[in-house]
Design an enzyme around this catalytic site. Sequence first.
Site, short mmCIF file in Angstrom:
data_model
loop_
_atom_site.label_atom_id
_atom_site.label_comp_id
_atom_site.label_asym_id
_atom_site.label_seq_id
_atom_site.Cartn_x
_atom_site.Cartn_y
_atom_site.Cartn_z
N LYS A 107 0.83 -1.20 0.00
CA LYS A 107 0.00 0.00 0.00
C LYS A 107 0.87 1.26 0.00
O LYS A 107 0.62 2.22 -0.73
CB LYS A 107 -0.92 0.00 1.23
CG LYS A 107 -2.03 -1.05 1.13
CD LYS A 107 -2.75 -1.29 2.45
CE LYS A 107 -3.78 -2.41 2.28
NZ LYS A 107 -4.45 -2.81 3.52
N GLN A 132 -4.45 -1.34 9.95
CA GLN A 132 -4.39 -2.65 9.30
C GLN A 132 -4.98 -3.75 10.20
O GLN A 132 -4.62 -3.87 11.37
CB GLN A 132 -2.91 -2.97 8.96
CG GLN A 132 -2.71 -4.26 8.23
CD GLN A 132 -3.33 -4.28 6.82
OE1 GLN A 132 -3.24 -3.30 6.09
NE2 GLN A 132 -3.97 -5.38 6.47
N ASP A 156 -11.13 3.06 4.56
CA ASP A 156 -11.47 1.63 4.52
C ASP A 156 -12.98 1.44 4.42
O ASP A 156 -13.45 0.33 4.15
CB ASP A 156 -10.96 0.94 5.80
CG ASP A 156 -9.72 0.10 5.53
OD1 ASP A 156 -9.49 -0.25 4.36
OD2 ASP A 156 -8.99 -0.20 6.51
#
Length: 312
Positions: free
Chosen positions: A54, A98, A124
């Site tokens: 990422k 994460q 997200d």
Amino acid sequence: MTARVLDGAAVARQIREELKPRVDAFTAKAGRPPGLGIVLVGDDPASDIYVRGKTKSAGETGLRADLERLPAATSLAELLRVVDRLNRSDVHDGILVQSPLPAAMGADAERCVFDAVDPAKDVDGFHPINVGRLVQNRDSLVACTPSGVIELLERSGVAIAGARAVVIGRSDIVGKPMALLLLHRHATVTICHSRTVDLPRIAAEADILVAAIGRAAFVTRAFVKPGAAVIDVGMNRLTDRAMVERIFSPGSNGRGTFERRGSVLIGDVHPEAAEVAGALSPVPGGVGPLTIAMLLKNTLTAAERRLVVGQV
Ligand code: NAP
């Protein structure tokens, strides 16, 4: 018949290229690039690989990505303080914590953290406000993996409106938002899970079959309607030789990778499904790269919105 490959890596490259002029325009107006704050707690090797992917991809697309690594012993309160700091940061438009968090943080930790992220920076798409907006088909930041699947289907010419779609998996981060996105595009959607009775029969009714289960090669040819588009979200690392030999035929790429590396990545879909499906997304090179591309897209969208409302 061998299924057409739905090339997620190529579609992801295309999306990232499309973002570049928007990134440049934002950077010129704001005097800084769109910023993403990534928080990684602990030392899970798979998470480490995802986070590095990422960060690298963000840099190549002109975004700023800052990775904050916290030790596995970090308390939930400490993690929430980091999230709060990123919420108030002027240079971070998106925040990603994460998953998975260390088990020691407690069963509810992930939900607490998702709730704590500013919905305007929730790239997200896990905050209840963004999930609620998705349910109502209103403009929102949507979870990256399912929105990547939609991009893959649409850009590959797979018709969604009117199709029978079956999603196997009902997680908050993949299965449920996936089903909603397909529904909003006028598919007739069935969600299946571990208690579904006669799963292969239901799956085999699908024109579009999405597997988001987390079980290697679970979806065999019996699950697939001839000609169906099959999207394999699963990512499972196999290290057991007997299992590898059961799933991959001699001379296949999967066997070759296993012999070289001692492990091989496989999705939830069995390779034999390619003989029945009309189109199939590979693992790796399918949904994974799209998840990252959509994260960058969400970060840019969040940055542009913050600019409009004068927060940048
Ligand atoms: P998850 O939270 O563990 O959810 C798995 C779902 O699969 C659950 O709804 C579960 O049903 C269902 N399931 C498990 N065993 C089943 C069975 N035998 N029959 C039918 N359904 C079954 O997993 P997730 O986070 O959604 O992720 C799913 C997979 O996608 C994993 O392999 C993950 O690594 C991968 N993934 C990939 C990406 C990417 O970027 N490519 C992103 C996210 C996730 P119940 O609800 O009944 O337990």
